[in-house]
Write a protein that holds these residues in place. Structure first.
Motif, short mmCIF file in Angstrom:
data_model
loop_
_atom_site.label_atom_id
_atom_site.label_comp_id
_atom_site.label_asym_id
_atom_site.label_seq_id
_atom_site.Cartn_x
_atom_site.Cartn_y
_atom_site.Cartn_z
N LEU A 267 0.84 -1.22 0.00
CA LEU A 267 0.00 0.00 0.00
C LEU A 267 0.87 1.25 0.00
N LEU A 268 1.94 1.22 0.79
CA LEU A 268 2.83 2.39 0.81
C LEU A 268 3.54 2.56 -0.53
N ASP A 269 3.92 1.43 -1.17
CA ASP A 269 4.55 1.52 -2.50
C ASP A 269 3.60 2.25 -3.47
N GLU A 270 2.30 1.94 -3.32
CA GLU A 270 1.31 2.56 -4.21
C GLU A 270 1.03 4.03 -3.85
N LEU A 271 0.85 4.27 -2.54
CA LEU A 271 0.35 5.59 -2.12
C LEU A 271 1.47 6.61 -1.85
N ARG A 272 2.64 6.14 -1.47
CA ARG A 272 3.77 7.05 -1.16
C ARG A 272 5.06 6.35 -1.61
N PRO A 273 5.26 6.23 -2.97
CA PRO A 273 6.44 5.49 -3.45
C PRO A 273 7.72 6.07 -2.86
N LYS A 274 8.68 5.18 -2.63
CA LYS A 274 9.96 5.63 -2.04
C LYS A 274 10.62 6.62 -2.98
N PRO A 275 11.06 7.74 -2.46
CA PRO A 275 11.65 8.77 -3.32
C PRO A 275 12.83 8.24 -4.15
N GLY A 276 13.65 7.38 -3.55
CA GLY A 276 14.84 6.89 -4.27
C GLY A 276 14.58 5.64 -5.09
N GLY A 277 13.31 5.21 -5.22
CA GLY A 277 13.00 3.96 -5.92
C GLY A 277 13.14 2.78 -4.98
N GLY A 278 12.77 1.58 -5.47
CA GLY A 278 12.80 0.36 -4.63
C GLY A 278 11.51 0.24 -3.84
N THR A 323 -6.58 2.80 6.87
CA THR A 323 -5.62 3.00 7.97
C THR A 323 -4.32 3.60 7.44
N VAL A 324 -3.80 3.02 6.37
CA VAL A 324 -2.54 3.55 5.81
C VAL A 324 -2.77 4.99 5.35
N GLN A 325 -3.91 5.25 4.74
CA GLN A 325 -4.21 6.62 4.29
C GLN A 325 -4.27 7.58 5.48
N TRP A 326 -4.85 7.11 6.60
CA TRP A 326 -4.94 7.96 7.79
C TRP A 326 -3.54 8.32 8.30
N TYR A 327 -2.65 7.36 8.35
CA TYR A 327 -1.29 7.65 8.84
C TYR A 327 -0.55 8.59 7.89
N LEU A 328 -0.80 8.43 6.58
CA LEU A 328 -0.15 9.33 5.62
C LEU A 328 -0.66 10.76 5.80
N ALA A 329 -1.94 10.89 6.14
CA ALA A 329 -2.54 12.23 6.27
C ALA A 329 -2.29 12.83 7.65
N ASN A 330 -1.76 12.05 8.60
CA ASN A 330 -1.64 12.53 9.98
C ASN A 330 -0.22 12.38 10.53
N GLY A 331 0.73 12.80 9.70
CA GLY A 331 2.14 12.73 10.09
C GLY A 331 2.44 13.52 11.35
N GLU A 332 1.71 14.62 11.56
CA GLU A 332 1.99 15.45 12.75
C GLU A 332 1.58 14.72 14.03
N TRP A 333 0.45 13.99 13.94
CA TRP A 333 0.02 13.19 15.11
C TRP A 333 1.13 12.20 15.45
N VAL A 334 1.66 11.54 14.42
CA VAL A 334 2.70 10.54 14.65
C VAL A 334 3.92 11.20 15.29
N GLN A 335 4.34 12.33 14.72
CA GLN A 335 5.52 13.01 15.27
C GLN A 335 5.32 13.35 16.73
N ARG A 336 4.13 13.80 17.07
CA ARG A 336 3.91 14.25 18.46
C ARG A 336 3.84 13.08 19.44
#
Ligand code: NAD
Ligand code: DAU
Length: 354
Positions: A267-278, A323-336
């Motif tokens: 899901l992460l490969d699809e929704l937030r591909p790794k910037p450097g590839g792989g 769930t994966v979409q929620w974590y992608l949209a809520n990076g600040e919650w994770v950081q805190r």
């Protein structure tokens, strides 16, 4: 109104948010705000006068007695607990304090309150205890799923402490007639899940370019349920569950851990591909197994389906994508939530597991 304990944690907060979205009825929310409790989870209801937050311990009898006297809730729903198996292995004491002694003190306060009620108020009163499938122990590959009749065989300090609390709740019904119902649910996942648990840890570590630590051979099986479905089941049991009964809650979604991790990576490969590839799968690292690691859990949810007509709304595929979409949209919650205490836990746990 209802009184919820542990309503600033993962499942409790989801329950409070869903409740206030669907009901006019107010909620008193008693939470100690341990490392796992987070008022930010409740930001959406911060200014809602139907939500009364109280910072405190379920083991504080005077406080609980006062809340019951002042608010006269029609039900108490007990989510408050220490909930992480790995932490219970490192430091079991707080699990005994909250899950066993805390539940005992809460039951005593509730019993004293309920004994003084009369008529319709007494008849309508409920104590709903939120428990886990882990009290049943571990299944072999071909064993039938846990039914409500399955013998209790808890294997970790966490599950033993939850089993003890379930027994106390049962005893308060049989001895004193306290109107209780208990739910035993399988593994939850979804928004606001603290990133010490498998699914959020994998998402957060993957995005940070860190190793994805899979215990042992990764073939342990858990039965996954979207948190919103757990909350809808609890509402249903509160409405119509039979007194003194237990209800198993699950989504018929048994999956080996390694498959869960592969799904999160895909899901992460699809929704937030790794910037450097792989692919994110490259970050998977097999680490030392959890001591006493239960091999398989599986819930037979036919009783709640048959008696109360409850069924989950999400499939694993829809729930994990949300769930994966929620974590992608809520990076600040994770950081805190990744505070100093969180970082200390991660370095202790995974230094030993390496
Ligand atoms: P969590 O650890 O995310 O939250 C627990 C909450 O309880 C926190 O807000 C914490 O501050 C609060 N708390 C802890 N000790 C307290 C005390 N002494 N007094 C008042 N509040 C206290 O846990 P969770 O995953 O949301 O689990 C909630 C309940 O559901 C627990 O009873 C757990 O055993 C049960 N459960 C969890 C799962 C799961 O997959 N997470 C599955 C089945 C059952
Ligand atoms: O079954 C219900 C229970 O589910 C609840 O009662 C508990 O409160 C809840 O924490 C959860 O317990 P688990 O031990 O099953 O969840 P956890 O997320 O800790 O682990 C899920 C599986 O993944 C388990 O087999 C251990 C494994 N795991 C976990 C972590 C944190 C890993 O392989 N690597 C990890 O880093």
């Amino acid at each position: 109104m209802i009184l919820v304990t542990g309503g600033a944690g993962f499942i409790g907060a989801n329950f409070v948010l869903d409740w206030l979205a669907a009901h006019a009825e107010p909620v008193v929310n008693l939470d100690k705000l341990t490392y796992a409790g987070n008022l930010e989870n409740l930001a959406a209801v911060q200014r809602d006068s139907r939500h009364v937050f109280v910072h405190g311990d379920i083991g504080d009898s005077q406080l609980v007695e006062r809340l019951l006297r002042e608010h006269r809730p029609r039900a108490v729903i007990n989510f408050a607990a220490e909930s992480h198996v790995d932490r219970s292995i490192h430091a079991p004491g707080t699990f005994i304090e909250t899950n066993v002694v805390g539940t005992f003190r809460l039951l005593e306060a509730v019993r004293a309150h309920w004994s003084g009620l009369q008529g319709a108020e007494r008849d309508a009163f409920r104590f709903l205890h939120v428990s886990t499938d882990e009290v049943y122990g571990s299944l072999a590959a071909k064993d039938p799923a846990f039914s409500e009749q399955h013998r209790y065989e808890p294997n970790s300090p966490y599950s033993a402490s939850k089993a003890a609390s379930d027994h106390l709740v049962r005893a308060y019904h049989h001895t004193y007639g306290l109107p209780v119902v208990t739910t035993n649910c399988s593994n939850n996942y979804g928004p606001y899940h603290f990133p010490e648990k498998l699914i959020p840890l994998m998402i957060v570590n993957a995005l940070a370019g860190k190793p994805l630590p899979v215990y042992g051979d990764g073939q342990q099986i858990r039965d996954w349920l979207y948190v919103g479905d757990h909350c809808s089941a609890i509402r249903r049991v509160l409405d119509a569950g039979r007194l003194g009964e237990t209800y198993n809650i699950g989504g018929w979604n048994e999956k080996p851990n390694i498959e869960i991790v592969h799904t999160v990576c895909a899901l992460l490969d699809e929704l937030r591909p790794k910037p450097g590839g792989g692919g994110y799968r490259e970050q998977i690292t097999f680490v030392k197994d959890r001591p006493g690691h239960d091999r398989r859990y599986a819930i037979d949810a036919r009783k709640i389906e048959r008696e109360l007509g409850w069924k989950p709304a999400e499939t694993f595929e829809t729930g994990i994508r949300k769930t994966v979409q929620w974590y992608l949209a809520n990076g600040e919650w994770v950081q805190r939530v990744q505070s100093g205490a969180y970082r200390e836990w991660i370095s202790t746990q995974y230094a030993q597991a390496a």
